[in-house]
Design an enzyme around this catalytic site. Structure first.
Site, PDB file in Angstrom:
ATOM      1  N   HIS A 109       0.854  -1.183   0.000  1.00 28.68           N
ATOM      2  CA  HIS A 109       0.000   0.000   0.000  1.00 28.68           C
ATOM      3  C   HIS A 109       0.890   1.233   0.000  1.00 28.68           C
ATOM      4  O   HIS A 109       2.023   1.212   0.486  1.00 28.68           O
ATOM      5  CB  HIS A 109      -0.868  -0.035   1.266  1.00 28.68           C
ATOM      6  CG  HIS A 109      -1.947   0.980   1.331  1.00 28.68           C
ATOM      7  ND1 HIS A 109      -1.723   2.295   1.684  1.00 28.68           N
ATOM      8  CD2 HIS A 109      -3.290   0.880   1.118  1.00 28.68           C
ATOM      9  CE1 HIS A 109      -2.867   2.950   1.693  1.00 28.68           C
ATOM     10  NE2 HIS A 109      -3.833   2.115   1.343  1.00 28.68           N
ATOM     11  N   ASP A 186       2.772  -4.324   8.098  1.00 31.00           N
ATOM     12  CA  ASP A 186       1.524  -3.580   7.932  1.00 31.00           C
ATOM     13  C   ASP A 186       0.384  -4.579   8.054  1.00 31.00           C
ATOM     14  O   ASP A 186       0.122  -5.357   7.140  1.00 31.00           O
ATOM     15  CB  ASP A 186       1.534  -2.899   6.556  1.00 31.00           C
ATOM     16  CG  ASP A 186       0.200  -2.260   6.196  1.00 31.00           C
ATOM     17  OD1 ASP A 186      -0.771  -2.391   6.964  1.00 31.00           O
ATOM     18  OD2 ASP A 186       0.128  -1.643   5.110  1.00 31.00           O
ATOM     19  N   GLN A 189      -4.780  -4.979   6.766  1.00 29.40           N
ATOM     20  CA  GLN A 189      -5.735  -5.835   6.082  1.00 29.40           C
ATOM     21  C   GLN A 189      -5.818  -7.244   6.661  1.00 29.40           C
ATOM     22  O   GLN A 189      -6.623  -8.045   6.201  1.00 29.40           O
ATOM     23  CB  GLN A 189      -5.366  -5.906   4.604  1.00 29.40           C
ATOM     24  CG  GLN A 189      -5.213  -4.566   3.927  1.00 29.40           C
ATOM     25  CD  GLN A 189      -6.482  -3.740   3.926  1.00 29.40           C
ATOM     26  OE1 GLN A 189      -7.573  -4.312   3.970  1.00 29.40           O
ATOM     27  NE2 GLN A 189      -6.371  -2.434   3.875  1.00 29.40           N
ATOM     28  N   LYS A 212     -10.405  -0.943   9.967  1.00 30.40           N
ATOM     29  CA  LYS A 212     -10.335  -2.202   9.231  1.00 30.40           C
ATOM     30  C   LYS A 212     -10.948  -3.355  10.013  1.00 30.40           C
ATOM     31  O   LYS A 212     -11.244  -4.406   9.439  1.00 30.40           O
ATOM     32  CB  LYS A 212      -8.880  -2.540   8.885  1.00 30.40           C
ATOM     33  CG  LYS A 212      -8.188  -1.510   8.015  1.00 30.40           C
ATOM     34  CD  LYS A 212      -8.807  -1.393   6.648  1.00 30.40           C
ATOM     35  CE  LYS A 212      -8.021  -0.434   5.781  1.00 30.40           C
ATOM     36  NZ  LYS A 212      -8.618  -0.302   4.436  1.00 30.40           N
ATOM     37  N   CYS A 350      -4.745   2.766  -3.794  1.00 32.39           N
ATOM     38  CA  CYS A 350      -3.539   3.169  -3.057  1.00 32.39           C
ATOM     39  C   CYS A 350      -2.457   2.099  -3.156  1.00 32.39           C
ATOM     40  O   CYS A 350      -1.725   1.838  -2.199  1.00 32.39           O
ATOM     41  CB  CYS A 350      -3.859   3.473  -1.592  1.00 32.39           C
ATOM     42  SG  CYS A 350      -4.954   4.880  -1.368  1.00 32.39           S
TER      43      CYS A 350
END
Length: 391
Positions: A109, A186, A189, A212, A350
């Site tokens: 991302h 990260d 997600q 999220k 993104c």
């Protein structure tokens, strides 16, 4: 990559749902603003004390949710983007320099690319992209070849928001550590889709955004290993992050509070606490299995739509369905589906380098979560078939 606030695929029983998030989260926000609206860490009255206790209970819940050894390793931030920038501007500025490498896979991302570009330019370090295979997985052979004594940091997504790819983060982290590199994951997600254990991953940093996992926007968390967090200097100054202030010298508070300057997003933490409690009350393994089954059903159903091409086919993935439709602009596809009460996303998501890997600048994306059904997938497929027939 999971819910894109409030949810990945909202298919058509009503034009606008009565609730767009878990009832428990909405009630937590109402309760805070209605009966406990106070600042934290500084008041002596009952509401201030109760708000502080609830805020720190949120920190403890996040630590448990991530499998962190202590709440002291959890910093509240606005979301994954701020978490990555915090690491780049504190740890990165102190530890990166000329000749150092930062490895970032092409599937990342933008929030896990741009901050490293900025700090690399400032410190004269080198940002090194890790290529993808044709099916959208990180090329592990290329990754191993790119690692070296120059590598100081590897930044990787636990799950891709555009391809759904779930990389072998634990194995990639272990390999990076052999070269003395730190690893930032990260998790934006991943957190809503499967259990996370930062100690098992051995992640040095782990970041996620509350929205999220069905919490409010503007709140998230960064986990950092205790020894790393203790070594990081504050990136913002102000109230709440100090022990004492004088014009001659300021003494900062202990971690994690030294990283939380000013009044935090208190109501956001209340909502995050409610979301974490709700999600952890479920059988997470059963949720993951349900979503995997729903994705398999969706993949078979979408294969019947003329001209539809799915992007990415990694063996290990979450239920992200990014696609193109022959003869149709992705924005047109999204508008058509919206008229049928089906909410998807269209654009570059993104993640422009990931799309560029497939020669694309834009695509449509439908994402599935624990509240979606096979009947809703059927509605999506039927609507797409009508769109193709309309031309």
């Amino acid at each position: 990559m999971g819910p894109e606030q409030p949810g990945p695929l909202e298919l058509g029983r009503r034009r606008r749902p009565a609730l767009v998030g878990p009832r428990q989260v909405i009630e937590a926000l109402i309760a805070y603003y209605g009966a406990a609206n106070s600042n934290i860490h500084r008041g002596a009255h009952t509401m201030a004390r109760e708000a502080t206790e609830a805020y720190e209970a949120g920190r403890a819940a996040v630590a448990d949710f991530l499998g962190a050894p202590s709440p002291d390793g959890v910093v509240f931030v606005r979301g994954t983007t701020e978490a990555v920038n915090l690491v780049a501007q504190t740890w990165g500025r102190a530890n990166l320099g000329p000749g150092d490498d930062i490895l970032v896979p092409v599937l990342e991302h933008h929030s896990d690319i741009v901050p490293w570009q900025m700090i690399a330019k400032e410190t004269r370090a080198r940002l090194v992209p890790v290529p993808l295979t044709p099916d959208g997985e990180i090329d592990q052979n290329a990754y191993a070849d790119l690692l070296s004594s120059r590598t100081q940091l590897v930044a990787i997504s636990h799950a891709s928001n555009v391809l759904g790819t779930v990389p072998p983060v634990k194995e990639m982290t272990a390999l990076a550590h052999r070269y003395g590199a730190r690893v930032l994951v990260d998790g934006a997600q991943a957190v809503a889709h499967f259990p996370v254990d930062v100690q098992d991953l051995d992640a040095d940093f782990y970041a996620f955004s509350g929205h999220k996992l069905f919490a409010p926007t503007g709140i998230g968390a960064l986990y950092a290993k205790p020894e790393l967090l203790a070594s990081m200097t504050p990136w913002q100054g102000g109230g709440n992050m100090i022990e004492s202030v004088a014009f001659e010298n300021t003494v900062f508070a202990a971690a994690p509070h030294r990283m939380e300057a000013g009044t935090g997003h208190i109501s956001g933490v209340m909502g995050l606490l409610a979301a974490v409690n709700w999600l952890t009350s479920l059988d997470r393994e059963a949720v993951a299995a349900y979503e995997e089954g729903l994705m398999s059903y969706a993949l078979q159903a979408l294969a019947t739509v003329p001209g539809l091409e799915l992007i990415g086919s990694a063996a290990d993935r979450i239920a992200v369905l990014t696609f193109t439709l022959a003869g149709q602009d992705p924005a047109t596809v999204a508008d058509w589906l919206d008229r049928d009460g089906i909410a998807i996303r269209a654009g570059h998501h993104c993640a422009q380098p990931a799309l560029a890997h497939y020669g694309l600048s834009s695509a449509a994306r439908a994402s599935l979560a624990l509240y979606n059904t096979s009947e809703e997938v059927d509605q999506l497929v039927a609507s797409l078939r009508r769109l193709q027939q309309s031309g």
